[in-house]
Write a protein that holds these residues in place. Structure first.
Motif, PDB file in Angstrom:
ATOM      1  N   GLY A 419       0.818  -1.215   0.000  1.00 21.58           N
ATOM      2  CA  GLY A 419       0.000   0.000   0.000  1.00 21.58           C
ATOM      3  C   GLY A 419       0.848   1.258   0.000  1.00 21.58           C
ATOM      4  N   PHE A 420       1.811   1.318   0.917  1.00 20.82           N
ATOM      5  CA  PHE A 420       2.696   2.492   0.942  1.00 20.82           C
ATOM      6  C   PHE A 420       3.561   2.527  -0.313  1.00 20.82           C
ATOM      7  N   GLY A 421       3.883   1.350  -0.819  1.00 21.08           N
ATOM      8  CA  GLY A 421       4.635   1.298  -2.071  1.00 21.08           C
ATOM      9  C   GLY A 421       3.864   1.977  -3.191  1.00 21.08           C
ATOM     10  N   ALA A 422       2.556   1.735  -3.207  1.00 20.02           N
ATOM     11  CA  ALA A 422       1.726   2.383  -4.226  1.00 20.02           C
ATOM     12  C   ALA A 422       1.740   3.896  -4.047  1.00 20.02           C
ATOM     13  N   ILE A 423       1.716   4.341  -2.817  1.00 19.08           N
ATOM     14  CA  ILE A 423       1.742   5.790  -2.551  1.00 19.08           C
ATOM     15  C   ILE A 423       3.001   6.404  -3.157  1.00 19.08           C
ATOM     16  N   VAL A 424       4.157   5.806  -2.855  1.00 23.75           N
ATOM     17  CA  VAL A 424       5.392   6.447  -3.344  1.00 23.75           C
ATOM     18  C   VAL A 424       5.557   6.273  -4.848  1.00 23.75           C
ATOM     19  N   GLU A 425       4.936   5.219  -5.377  1.00 24.10           N
ATOM     20  CA  GLU A 425       5.095   5.021  -6.815  1.00 24.10           C
ATOM     21  C   GLU A 425       4.226   5.988  -7.616  1.00 24.10           C
ATOM     22  N   HIS A 426       3.001   6.215  -7.154  1.00 25.59           N
ATOM     23  CA  HIS A 426       2.092   7.070  -7.909  1.00 25.59           C
ATOM     24  C   HIS A 426       2.279   8.548  -7.613  1.00 25.59           C
ATOM     25  N   CYS A 427       2.643   8.846  -6.368  1.00 30.57           N
ATOM     26  CA  CYS A 427       2.715  10.264  -5.972  1.00 30.57           C
ATOM     27  C   CYS A 427       4.141  10.738  -6.142  1.00 30.57           C
ATOM     28  N   LYS A 428       4.464  11.082  -7.371  1.00 26.12           N
ATOM     29  CA  LYS A 428       5.862  11.356  -7.705  1.00 26.12           C
ATOM     30  C   LYS A 428       6.394  12.636  -7.093  1.00 26.12           C
ATOM     31  N   ASP A 429       5.508  13.502  -6.622  1.00 23.61           N
ATOM     32  CA  ASP A 429       5.961  14.742  -5.999  1.00 23.61           C
ATOM     33  C   ASP A 429       5.916  14.677  -4.478  1.00 23.61           C
ATOM     34  N   LEU A 430       5.808  13.482  -3.941  1.00 21.54           N
ATOM     35  CA  LEU A 430       5.692  13.326  -2.490  1.00 21.54           C
ATOM     36  C   LEU A 430       6.931  13.868  -1.796  1.00 21.54           C
ATOM     37  N   ARG A 431       6.732  14.837  -0.882  1.00 25.57           N
ATOM     38  CA  ARG A 431       7.865  15.428  -0.175  1.00 25.57           C
ATOM     39  C   ARG A 431       7.953  14.961   1.267  1.00 25.57           C
ATOM     40  N   ARG A 432       6.806  14.582   1.812  1.00 27.47           N
ATOM     41  CA  ARG A 432       6.838  14.184   3.210  1.00 27.47           C
ATOM     42  C   ARG A 432       5.984  12.944   3.406  1.00 27.47           C
ATOM     43  N   LEU A 433       6.507  11.968   4.174  1.00 25.63           N
ATOM     44  CA  LEU A 433       5.803  10.706   4.374  1.00 25.63           C
ATOM     45  C   LEU A 433       6.016  10.210   5.797  1.00 25.63           C
ATOM     46  N   SER A 434       4.914   9.816   6.454  1.00 25.83           N
ATOM     47  CA  SER A 434       5.030   9.146   7.752  1.00 25.83           C
ATOM     48  C   SER A 434       4.351   7.793   7.631  1.00 25.83           C
ATOM     49  N   LEU A 435       5.073   6.772   8.060  1.00 28.81           N
ATOM     50  CA  LEU A 435       4.595   5.398   7.925  1.00 28.81           C
ATOM     51  C   LEU A 435       4.030   4.893   9.235  1.00 28.81           C
ATOM     52  N   SER A 436       3.144   3.897   9.146  1.00 22.71           N
ATOM     53  CA  SER A 436       2.707   3.195  10.357  1.00 22.71           C
ATOM     54  C   SER A 436       2.128   1.862   9.935  1.00 22.71           C
TER      55      SER A 436
END
Lengths: 582, 199
Positions: A419-436
């Motif tokens: 799921g988080f992999g999909a976030i970083v793959e699709h959201c190419k302009d992602l600047r900030r990420l917090s995981l849980s």
């Protein structure tokens, strides 16, 4: 000759360049541009107050008018940095008092500010106009009184989420009657009462006042008078939004709000009584920022209010909004860019509200401009994260906090790596990420591979081995800040990626598997890093070198090891520290 | 990217340029427990009965420890969930949680390398507090007297108050003490003499 451009011309051209990055680029063109630029730089931003010293800053930039400083690492917000660690602003103030007599603005975040520092500010800078303190501590209302009394041209006094010792000395009354310059006054984090008459008079005479954020001691029945005196307000933070149901107060409130035609931002709402909410409806159509994160009201009342705010861009709210409220939000607020949902019962064992991953999915579907999310919930699925990622490739900040650590996908019981992999793959302009949630090393492989614009990553209770940390440090090209707690990451990943640390602002690791020996070696080998071991148990050299330390804070610096460390912080590789251990 | 990932599944450090291995170490994994087991009670891991989080092989190390832990109420973790302290106070908490359940202060003793933390709310008054300190640090503190402080004993308990001053424990009424005490320090008797009220 191409070089005979007069300095004044260059300086004039540079005066149109405001961003730090651009100014830094300008200064690297050649020596003469460096010289010209440094004399005309007016704003300085120091992201880590220990990365550089006041002396170095002043030497290079002699004519500064505005300074921003940040002190403690972000995890200090959650009590992970012991009290007394550092971040003292006084040495900066004292140096600037001599070097920058024309200083106008000071913006501090997570720093220790004392009354002495505030008094020095109030006496040293004749044109001082803006003081913004975010998440600071160490001062009392006496210090504020000095600022109020002595700063003749004060335009902005903003206290955001500070820990202030409220001495109830009527600090607000120290603004002289001659003070009419205030544009922004924000004291919502103060505990104590202020003099209402002083407040009303101050608001009356400051006709340029645009932002007023009260604390919860200001009762609702004072609000109509304040609003009538400041119809030009753009940003209002109310005090307590509670009173017995009195029709006369309700109608005064409604009329007062109706007069504030330019209001764009509403916050406060402590102890909200739902019946009074419709008094705000006349301004809701213009509201772009709504902070309901202290409003303990239920979803139906929240929905009614939100439906009025058709132009809402930013919403902060408690999870009382539930999935149903988020569905309504998705339907009504098509301009929404930022959503923050805070937990109403963070320490409860079970959900007390019906807020699930569905609410976030709804908003991601209904709000095409959504780019910034902070979401506390108790369950999540990979499928939901896939959907969110596909819906919102424009996401730039994504912070998900599943309240129970290591919670898997509740449908498949799998980790949330994909799921988080999909976030970083699709959201190419992602600047900030917090995981849980439950995460293996795989999620870090995805992040290292895809998150090329990622600047800040927060990790907790995740991963399986050093490989996880290695993926991030070796892969994320734009990484500036990495903060990790309770993960099985240790020495190897740090050694292999030591030079990466010089390209970042800082790395925080607490309750991980970093050994004292590794820290010593890192400190010795990397002189341009401060490798701080923060351990309250005992001096780390009294234990085996292979034993993990409590906390590690590594940051790049040109100022060398700092000299203001408390007894539980050691800088590794420092000559002085080395001899103390021998 | 693919080949990079597969070759580094082994994290072969000899192939990398920057080698900072500790002298004498090789590539074999010295697997320290995944998370630090410290003395601090506040950092103890949750002892959840929930089987969901134990199901994945990736967390087998945690799973083993959790099986041994008592199945009683969950221990809470410092700084989790990550919300600011002022937000915790803003609504009616249904359950108490560590940071607001008591008044925790650090206790240090001259000469001891370890700090301790105690909850002042757990004591009804000075006698109970002093007894607890004596047990915790294995020493005798002796009797407090208004005139002479703790004269006659090896150690004297002191505390830092809200104004940053160091005071002798026992001088002010108990309620005032617990509301103003920021931390405790057990000083060697000789040093503490200057603090007690004297003629």
């Amino acid at each position: 000759m191409a070089y005979s451009f007069p300095e004044e011309v260059l300086e004039h051209v540079f005066s149109f360049i405001h961003s730090d990055k651009d100014r830094n680029a300008v200064s690297l063109v050649c020596k003469s541009w460096y010289e010209i630029e440094r004399w005309c730089r007016r704003r300085i931003f120091v992201g880590n107050c220990y990365a550089v010293s006041p002396r170095i800053v002043i030497r290079r930039f002699p004519e500064v008018r505005s300074v921003s400083l940040k002190g403690k690492p972000h995890f200090a917000d959650f009590n992970l940095v012991p009290e007394g660690w550092g971040g003292y602003v006084y040495p900066w103030i004292s140096a600037m008092a001599e070097a920058y007599p024309w200083l106008e603005e000071l913006r501090l975040k997570r720093m220790v500010v004392t009354d002495e520092a505030l008094e020095l500010i109030s006496r040293s800078f004749k044109n001082f106009s803006a003081l913004v303190l975010s998440s600071c501590e160490g001062f009392t209302t006496d210090g504020l009184a000095a600022i109020a009394a002595n700063c003749r041209n004060l335009k902005e006094l903003d206290l955001r989420e500070c820990d202030v010792d409220d001495r109830s000395g009527n600090w607000l009354s120290h603004f002289p009657e001659s003070c009419t310059s205030l544009v922004s006054l924000s004291f919502s984090c103060l505990e104590g009462e202020v003099s209402f008459s002083a407040l009303e008079r101050l608001v009356s005479r400051c006709t340029n006042l645009r932002a007023l954020r009260l604390n919860h001691s200001v009762p609702l029945d004072k609000l109509p008078n304040l609003l009538r005196r400041a119809p030009q307000l753009v940003d209002l933070g109310m005090g307590a939004y509670t009173a017995e149901l009195r029709p006369e107060l309700y109608s005064r409130l409604g009329n007062a709000f109706a007069g504030c035609k330019g209001l764009k931002s509403l916050s406060g709402f402590w102890d909200v009584v739902p019946s009074y909410l419709p008094a705000t409806y006349s301004v809701c159509a213009g509201i772009t920022f709504l902070n309901l994160s202290y409003a303990t009201i239920q979803s139906p009342d929240l929905i009614k209010l939100i439906r009025q705010c058709r132009n809402l861009q930013r919403l902060w709210v408690l999870d009382y909004i539930e999935d149903s409220g988020l569905n309504a939000l998705a339907a009504s607020c098509k301009d929404l860019e930022e959503l923050r949902v805070f937990p109403s019962d963070p320490f409860g064992q079970e959900a007390n509200v019906s807020l699930t991953e569905q609410g976030l999915v709804s908003v991601s579907e209904g709000c095409p401009k959504l780019q910034s999310v902070l979401y506390f919930c108790r369950q999540m699925t990979n499928a939901a994260l896939f959907t969110i990622a596909r819906n919102r490739p424009n996401m730039t900040r994504f912070r998900l906090c599943i309240i129970e650590p290591r919670t898997p996908d509740y449908l498949t019981l799998q980790p949330l790596d994909a799921g988080f992999g999909a976030i970083v793959e699709h959201c190419k302009d992602l600047r900030r990420l917090s995981l849980s949630g439950l995460l293996t090393d795989l999620v870090f492989e995805y992040i290292g591979t895809h998150a090329q614009k990622l600047e800040m990553l927060s990790v907790a209770f995740a991963g399986e081995s050093d490989l996880g940390l290695h993926h991030v440090l070796s892969g994320c090209k734009s990484l500036r800040k990495l903060e990790i707690r309770d993960c099985p990451f240790g020495d190897k990943a740090l050694f292999v990626n030591a030079s990466k640390l010089e390209t970042m602002r800082s790395l925080w690791m607490s309750s991980c598997s970093v050994s004292f020996g590794a820290c010593k070696l890192l400190g010795q080998k990397m002189p341009r890093l401060n490798v701080e071991v923060i351990d309250e148990r005992a001096p780390p050299d009294l234990r085996p070198e292979s034993e993990p330390i409590e906390r590690l804070y590594v940051y790049r610096t040109i100022a060398g090891p700092r000299l203001d460390m408390p007894g539980f912080v050691w800088t590794m590789g420092d000559e002085k520290s080395a001899t103390e251990f021998s | 990217m693919e080949s990079k990932v597969t070759c580094e599944n082994d994290l072969n450090f000899k192939a990398t340029e920057l080698r900072l291995g500790l002298p004498g170490t090789d590539d074999s994994e010295k697997h320290t427990p995944p998370s630090v087991r410290s003395n601090k009670r506040a950092l103890s891991h949750e002892t959840t009965e929930d089987s969901r989080s134990k199901s994945n092989s990736g967390t087998s190390d945690f799973g083993d420890d959790e099986k041994e832990a008592p199945p009683a109420a969950k221990a809470q973790v410092v700084g989790w969930p990550p919300i600011r302290s002022y937000r915790k106070n803003c609504f009616q908490p249904k359950k108490t949680e560590p940071e607001s359940a008591g008044i925790y202060v650090k206790v240090s003793m001259d000469g001891a390398p370890y700090l301790r933390k105690i909850d002042l709310k757990g004591y009804k008054g000075y006698p109970q507090l002093l007894k607890a300190l004596e047990i915790m640090f294995k020493l005798t503190i002796g009797q407090y007297s208004e005139r002479e402080g703790y004269n006659g004993s090896d150690y004297a308990p002191t505390y830092e108050d809200k104004d940053g001053d160091w005071m002798l424990v026992g001088d002010v009424p108990w309620e005032m003490f617990i509301s103003s005490c920021k931390r405790l320090r057990i000083m060697k008797g000789s040093e503490a003499r200057g603090l007690g009220s004297y003629v």
